[in-house]
Design a protein around this motif. Structure first.
Motif, PDB file in Angstrom:
ATOM      1  N   ILE A 243      56.211  -5.817 101.730  1.00  0.00           N
ATOM      2  CA  ILE A 243      56.640  -7.182 101.467  1.00  0.00           C
ATOM      3  C   ILE A 243      58.139  -7.289 101.726  1.00  0.00           C
ATOM      4  O   ILE A 243      58.918  -6.425 101.316  1.00  0.00           O
ATOM      5  N   GLN A 244      58.507  -8.370 102.395  1.00  0.00           N
ATOM      6  CA  GLN A 244      59.915  -8.703 102.577  1.00  0.00           C
ATOM      7  C   GLN A 244      60.070 -10.171 102.213  1.00  0.00           C
ATOM      8  O   GLN A 244      59.413 -11.039 102.804  1.00  0.00           O
ATOM      9  N   PHE A 245      60.898 -10.452 101.214  1.00  0.00           N
ATOM     10  CA  PHE A 245      61.109 -11.820 100.741  1.00  0.00           C
ATOM     11  C   PHE A 245      62.599 -12.117 100.747  1.00  0.00           C
ATOM     12  O   PHE A 245      63.390 -11.320 100.244  1.00  0.00           O
ATOM     13  N   THR A 246      62.989 -13.261 101.329  1.00  0.00           N
ATOM     14  CA  THR A 246      64.399 -13.628 101.405  1.00  0.00           C
ATOM     15  C   THR A 246      64.559 -15.129 101.200  1.00  0.00           C
ATOM     16  O   THR A 246      63.794 -15.917 101.753  1.00  0.00           O
ATOM     17  N   VAL A 247      65.560 -15.503 100.411  1.00  0.00           N
ATOM     18  CA  VAL A 247      66.005 -16.885 100.320  1.00  0.00           C
ATOM     19  C   VAL A 247      67.390 -16.913 100.958  1.00  0.00           C
ATOM     20  O   VAL A 247      68.287 -16.172 100.541  1.00  0.00           O
ATOM     21  N   SER A 248      67.539 -17.740 101.986  1.00  0.00           N
ATOM     22  CA  SER A 248      68.808 -17.842 102.720  1.00  0.00           C
ATOM     23  C   SER A 248      69.346 -19.259 102.613  1.00  0.00           C
ATOM     24  O   SER A 248      68.596 -20.224 102.726  1.00  0.00           O
ATOM     25  N   HIS A 249      70.654 -19.347 102.406  1.00  0.00           N
ATOM     26  CA  HIS A 249      71.330 -20.642 102.330  1.00  0.00           C
ATOM     27  C   HIS A 249      72.134 -20.827 103.616  1.00  0.00           C
ATOM     28  O   HIS A 249      72.727 -19.872 104.117  1.00  0.00           O
ATOM     29  N   PRO A 250      72.170 -22.061 104.164  1.00  0.00           N
ATOM     30  CA  PRO A 250      72.873 -22.268 105.435  1.00  0.00           C
ATOM     31  C   PRO A 250      74.365 -21.906 105.394  1.00  0.00           C
ATOM     32  O   PRO A 250      74.919 -21.483 106.406  1.00  0.00           O
ATOM     33  N   LEU A 251      75.014 -22.030 104.239  1.00  0.00           N
ATOM     34  CA  LEU A 251      76.438 -21.686 104.142  1.00  0.00           C
ATOM     35  C   LEU A 251      76.691 -20.328 103.509  1.00  0.00           C
ATOM     36  O   LEU A 251      77.641 -19.634 103.863  1.00  0.00           O
ATOM     37  N   LEU A 252      75.835 -19.921 102.562  1.00  0.00           N
ATOM     38  CA  LEU A 252      76.072 -18.705 101.797  1.00  0.00           C
ATOM     39  C   LEU A 252      75.333 -17.483 102.340  1.00  0.00           C
ATOM     40  O   LEU A 252      75.556 -16.375 101.865  1.00  0.00           O
ATOM     41  N   GLY A 253      74.437 -17.682 103.284  1.00  0.00           N
ATOM     42  CA  GLY A 253      73.653 -16.568 103.830  1.00  0.00           C
ATOM     43  C   GLY A 253      72.511 -16.207 102.887  1.00  0.00           C
ATOM     44  O   GLY A 253      72.032 -17.033 102.114  1.00  0.00           O
ATOM     45  N   ASP A 254      72.096 -14.943 102.913  1.00  0.00           N
ATOM     46  CA  ASP A 254      71.014 -14.479 102.045  1.00  0.00           C
ATOM     47  C   ASP A 254      71.509 -14.437 100.601  1.00  0.00           C
ATOM     48  O   ASP A 254      72.504 -13.786 100.298  1.00  0.00           O
ATOM     49  N   VAL A 255      70.814 -15.156  99.706  1.00  0.00           N
ATOM     50  CA  VAL A 255      71.243 -15.232  98.310  1.00  0.00           C
ATOM     51  C   VAL A 255      70.278 -14.543  97.349  1.00  0.00           C
ATOM     52  O   VAL A 255      70.631 -14.253  96.217  1.00  0.00           O
ATOM     53  N   PHE A 256      69.049 -14.295  97.777  1.00  0.00           N
ATOM     54  CA  PHE A 256      68.097 -13.598  96.917  1.00  0.00           C
ATOM     55  C   PHE A 256      67.033 -12.989  97.803  1.00  0.00           C
ATOM     56  O   PHE A 256      66.679 -13.545  98.842  1.00  0.00           O
ATOM     57  N   GLY A 257      66.522 -11.836  97.385  1.00  0.00           N
ATOM     58  CA  GLY A 257      65.433 -11.256  98.143  1.00  0.00           C
ATOM     59  C   GLY A 257      65.047  -9.889  97.619  1.00  0.00           C
ATOM     60  O   GLY A 257      65.727  -9.313  96.770  1.00  0.00           O
ATOM     61  N   TYR A 258      63.951  -9.403  98.141  1.00  0.00           N
ATOM     62  CA  TYR A 258      63.526  -8.039  97.880  1.00  0.00           C
ATOM     63  C   TYR A 258      62.610  -7.604  98.998  1.00  0.00           C
ATOM     64  O   TYR A 258      62.021  -8.422  99.698  1.00  0.00           O
ATOM     65  N   ALA A 259      62.529  -6.294  99.173  1.00  0.00           N
ATOM     66  CA  ALA A 259      61.665  -5.729 100.210  1.00  0.00           C
ATOM     67  C   ALA A 259      61.175  -4.386  99.716  1.00  0.00           C
ATOM     68  O   ALA A 259      61.857  -3.692  98.959  1.00  0.00           O
ATOM     69  N   GLY A 260      59.973  -4.026 100.130  1.00  0.00           N
ATOM     70  CA  GLY A 260      59.449  -2.726  99.747  1.00  0.00           C
ATOM     71  C   GLY A 260      57.967  -2.630  99.992  1.00  0.00           C
ATOM     72  O   GLY A 260      57.338  -3.539 100.527  1.00  0.00           O
ATOM     73  N   GLU A 261      57.432  -1.495  99.582  1.00  0.00           N
ATOM     74  CA  GLU A 261      56.000  -1.240  99.696  1.00  0.00           C
ATOM     75  C   GLU A 261      55.368  -1.285  98.322  1.00  0.00           C
ATOM     76  O   GLU A 261      55.950  -0.810  97.346  1.00  0.00           O
ATOM     77  N   PHE A 262      54.189  -1.867  98.283  1.00  0.00           N
ATOM     78  CA  PHE A 262      53.445  -1.967  97.041  1.00  0.00           C
ATOM     79  C   PHE A 262      52.087  -1.322  97.239  1.00  0.00           C
ATOM     80  O   PHE A 262      51.467  -1.481  98.290  1.00  0.00           O
ATOM     81  N   LEU A 263      51.640  -0.605  96.235  1.00  0.00           N
ATOM     82  CA  LEU A 263      50.314   0.000  96.238  1.00  0.00           C
ATOM     83  C   LEU A 263      49.422  -0.849  95.351  1.00  0.00           C
ATOM     84  O   LEU A 263      49.697  -1.042  94.164  1.00  0.00           O
ATOM     85  N   LEU A 264      48.366  -1.351  95.944  1.00  0.00           N
ATOM     86  CA  LEU A 264      47.421  -2.211  95.224  1.00  0.00           C
ATOM     87  C   LEU A 264      46.522  -1.362  94.333  1.00  0.00           C
ATOM     88  O   LEU A 264      45.944  -0.378  94.774  1.00  0.00           O
ATOM     89  N   ARG A 265      46.454  -1.750  93.054  1.00  0.00           N
ATOM     90  CA  ARG A 265      45.531  -1.118  92.103  1.00  0.00           C
ATOM     91  C   ARG A 265      44.754  -2.223  91.418  1.00  0.00           C
ATOM     92  O   ARG A 265      45.340  -3.157  90.907  1.00  0.00           O
ATOM     93  N   ARG A 266      43.469  -2.085  91.401  1.00  0.00           N
ATOM     94  CA  ARG A 266      42.631  -3.082  90.734  1.00  0.00           C
ATOM     95  C   ARG A 266      42.242  -2.549  89.352  1.00  0.00           C
ATOM     96  O   ARG A 266      41.898  -1.398  89.204  1.00  0.00           O
ATOM     97  N   HIS A 267      42.317  -3.440  88.377  1.00  0.00           N
ATOM     98  CA  HIS A 267      41.936  -3.104  87.012  1.00  0.00           C
ATOM     99  C   HIS A 267      40.803  -4.024  86.580  1.00  0.00           C
ATOM    100  O   HIS A 267      40.870  -5.229  86.783  1.00  0.00           O
ATOM    101  N   ARG A 268      39.796  -3.456  86.002  1.00  0.00           N
ATOM    102  CA  ARG A 268      38.678  -4.253  85.476  1.00  0.00           C
ATOM    103  C   ARG A 268      39.150  -4.919  84.193  1.00  0.00           C
ATOM    104  O   ARG A 268      39.651  -4.267  83.292  1.00  0.00           O
TER     105      ARG A 268
END
Length: 161
Positions: A133-158
Motif C-alpha cells: 500500500i502507498q497512500f499520499t495526500v499532496s497539497h499544491p503549495l505544500l507538497g506531500d503532507v501525509f502518507g504511508y507506504a508498506g507491506e501488509f500481511l492479510l490475516r483473517r479472524h473468525r
C-alpha cells in the motif's frame, strides 16, 4: 501544518509523527449498523513508544456509485474515492472530492484547500495475503503532507457471535 495534525490526532484523523519502519496493524470490520460499510482502524506504533490511530469508515454510495471514506468524529470529513482496478492486481484510489459534513450540511471543499489524495494497493501474486500500500495526500503549495507506504500481511479472524 503541525498544529493541524496535532488537533486531528485527538479524533484519530491524522497525526504529526513520522518515521521509517513503523509497525502498523490494520483492523477492518463490517459496521454493525449498515451493510456495505466497513470500519478501518490503522494502529501505528512508533519507535518512541507512541501509538497513533487513524480510523475511518468506508461506505458505498449507491447514488454516486463510489466509495466514500468518512474520517473524524461522526464522519466530519469525507473523501469521495474514484477507484480503478488495473489488472492483474492493482487497485488505484484517487480522491474525487472532499466534503466537510456538519450535521445535515455538506460543504464541498476545493482541491486547492486540502490537496489531492491517492492510494495504490497492489496484491503480491507471488505471496498470497501480501498487499503493498502507498497512500499520499499532496497539497499544491505544500507538497506531500501525509502518507504511508508498506507491506501488509492479510490475516483473517473468525468472529464469534
Amino acid at each position: 501544518m503541525w498544529p493541524f495534525f496535532w488537533v486531528a490526532s485527538w479524533s484519530e484523523m491524522l497525526f504529526p509523527e513520522s518515521g521509517a519502519d513503523v509497525p502498523v496493524t490494520v483492523d477492518i470490520r463490517a459496521a454493525k449498523e449498515r451493510a456495505q460499510c466497513h470500519v478501518w482502524r490503522r494502529d501505528f506504533r512508533f519507535p518512541s513508544g507512541r501509538r497513533r490511530r487513524f480510523t475511518s469508515r468506508m461506505e458505498y454510495d449507491e447514488r454516486l456509485r463510489r466509495v466514500i471514506e468518512l474520517i473524524g468524529p461522526a464522519g466530519t470529513l469525507a473523501i469521495d474515492w474514484d477507484m480503478t482496478f488495473e489488472p492483474p492486481s492493482m487497485l488505484r484510489l484517487d480522491a474525487a472530492g472532499w466534503v466537510l459534513r456538519l450535521g445535515p450540511w455538506r460543504l464541498h471543499l476545493p482541491e486547492w484547500l486540502l490537496g489531492s489524495g491517492r492510494a495504490i494497493e497492489t496484491a503480491d501474486l507471488s505471496r498470497p495475503g501480501n498487499i503493498r500500500i502507498q497512500f499520499t495526500v499532496s497539497h499544491p503549495l505544500l507538497g506531500d503532507v501525509f502518507g504511508y507506504a508498506g507491506e501488509f500481511l492479510l490475516r483473517r479472524h473468525r468472529l464469534s457471535g
